[in-house]
Scaffold this motif. Structure first.
Motif, short mmCIF file in Angstrom:
data_model
loop_
_atom_site.label_atom_id
_atom_site.label_comp_id
_atom_site.label_asym_id
_atom_site.label_seq_id
_atom_site.Cartn_x
_atom_site.Cartn_y
_atom_site.Cartn_z
N GLN A 1 11.59 5.10 -0.66
CA GLN A 1 12.52 6.41 -0.43
C GLN A 1 14.03 5.97 0.31
OE1 GLN A 1 10.45 8.28 2.83
NE2 GLN A 1 9.37 9.82 1.23
N PRO B 1 0.95 -1.26 0.06
CA PRO B 1 0.27 -0.07 -0.04
C PRO B 1 0.85 1.04 0.08
CG PRO B 1 -0.64 -1.47 1.59
CD PRO B 1 0.81 -1.92 1.16
N PRO B 2 0.44 2.29 -0.61
CA PRO B 2 1.40 3.57 -0.75
C PRO B 2 1.81 3.93 0.47
CG PRO B 2 -0.77 3.71 -2.14
CD PRO B 2 -0.94 2.51 -1.23
N ALA B 3 0.98 4.15 1.67
CA ALA B 3 1.55 4.40 2.86
C ALA B 3 2.83 3.64 3.57
CB ALA B 3 0.45 4.44 4.00
N VAL B 4 2.81 2.26 3.03
CA VAL B 4 3.80 1.52 3.56
C VAL B 4 5.04 1.27 2.52
CG1 VAL B 4 4.36 -0.74 4.11
CG2 VAL B 4 2.35 -0.08 4.75
N ASP B 5 4.72 1.55 1.10
CA ASP B 5 5.48 1.58 0.03
C ASP B 5 6.55 2.77 0.15
OD1 ASP B 5 6.53 0.06 -2.36
OD2 ASP B 5 6.10 1.94 -3.07
N THR B 6 5.85 3.82 0.51
CA THR B 6 6.78 5.34 0.33
C THR B 6 7.91 5.17 1.22
OG1 THR B 6 4.71 6.38 0.07
CG2 THR B 6 6.68 7.48 0.87
N PRO B 7 8.14 4.84 2.59
CA PRO B 7 9.35 4.67 3.15
C PRO B 7 10.38 3.74 2.45
CG PRO B 7 7.61 3.72 4.48
CD PRO B 7 7.08 4.45 3.35
#
Length: 290
Positions: free
Chosen positions: A134, A125-131
């Motif tokens: 990064q 999910p985006p919220a998990v994938d973002t860090p």
């Protein structure tokens, strides 16, 4: 085809020992340079983690077909057989190649590098994938900035960023987890099976080699992975047999010899007992489905 040759960690001028960060196109060039085609079976002797930026590709890991889509992650462990397929040339992405010694021993244990399971393609999910992404971007940027820091400092930064990336990917509630690494006794058994499954398939031989009783070896194996010691050994032999049947043209007789069976008949009997089909039937079915 004589077998599945192992691709050793590539040595490149200016790269750090045990770690490389490549574009997907560079990974394809590496595969083509090794076997003559980027679509030939590839058996890395190192960990290979990659994620796609655009496009998608179909690939086979051992005997499992996977669809890797934009934004998903796939982790190939040493010894597994990767075969890239449709759509590969139209994709972009990043591949991280690393050897276990590139990480500290404590980090390797926390990440579970000695687990023999592999991670199916995971889309977070985006919220998990973002860090996670990064961290990969920081790793890729730092890897390419050789010369901005003293070499020792640069190496440590890359190692720590790689550790963070792998810890994030292996401690996500959304991602499948392999079995726990288990005790030191199981770890020794696991290593012994990896080194000796072509030579012997009996628990007694491994117990004698390691200095354990058969009962204790079965107990620690069941505690670690929920299997008897004999089943653990047989699963490893079966995995290798399936790899060779799918990715090589070796006959059952040749495979039997390579896996330590006294005859092709004994190998066929073992394979049929475990899978419900003969090696010939399995190979034909898998090739027809490819």
């Amino acid at each position: 085809m004589a077998g599945i040759p192992q691709l050793e960690f590539p040595r490149r001028a200016g790269s750090l020992p045990g770690v490389q960060v490549l574009g997907l196109d560079e990974l394809l060039d590496l595969a083509a340079g090794f076997s003559g085609s980027p679509f030939a079976p590839l058996r890395p002797g190192f960990h290979l983690l990659f994620t796609l930026g655009t496009g998608h590709l179909v690939c086979t890991v051992d005997d499992t077909e996977c669809l890797v889509t934009s934004g998903s992650w796939l982790w190939i462990r040493p010894g597994q057989v990767l075969r890239l397929g449709a759509g590969t040339l139209e994709t972009t992405g990043t591949a991280v190649l690393f050897l276990p010694h590139a990480l500290g021993a404590d980090a390797g244990t926390a990440i579970g590098l000695d687990q023999r399971t592999w991670r199916l393609p995971v889309t977070l999910p985006p919220a998990v994938d973002t860090p996670v992404r990064q961290t990969l971007d920081l790793l890729a940027d730092e890897y390419r900035q050789l010369g901005l820091l003293p070499l020792e400092a640069h190496t440590e930064v890359v190692r720590h960023l790689l550790t963070v990336l792998l810890l994030r990917l292996t401690h996500l509630p959304t991602a499948p987890r392999g079995p726990a690494a288990g005790s030191a006794a199981f770890h020794r058994f696991h290593q012994a099976v990896e080194a000796g499954y072509r030579r012997t398939h009996t628990v007694e031989d491994y117990a004698a080699e390691l200095g354990y009783s058969v009962r204790n070896l079965s107990r620690v194996t069941h505690a670690a992975v929920g299997l008897s010691a004999k089943r653990f050994i047989d699963d490893r032999v079966l995995l290798e047999a399936r790899r060779m049947l799918l990715h090589t043209d070796l006959t059952s007789t040749s495979i039997a010899d390579r896996l330590g069976f006294p005859t092709a008949t004994a190998f066929t009997r073992f394979f049929r007992h475990r899978t419900g089909e003969t090696p010939t039937e399995f190979g034909g079915r898998m090739r027809a489905a490819a």
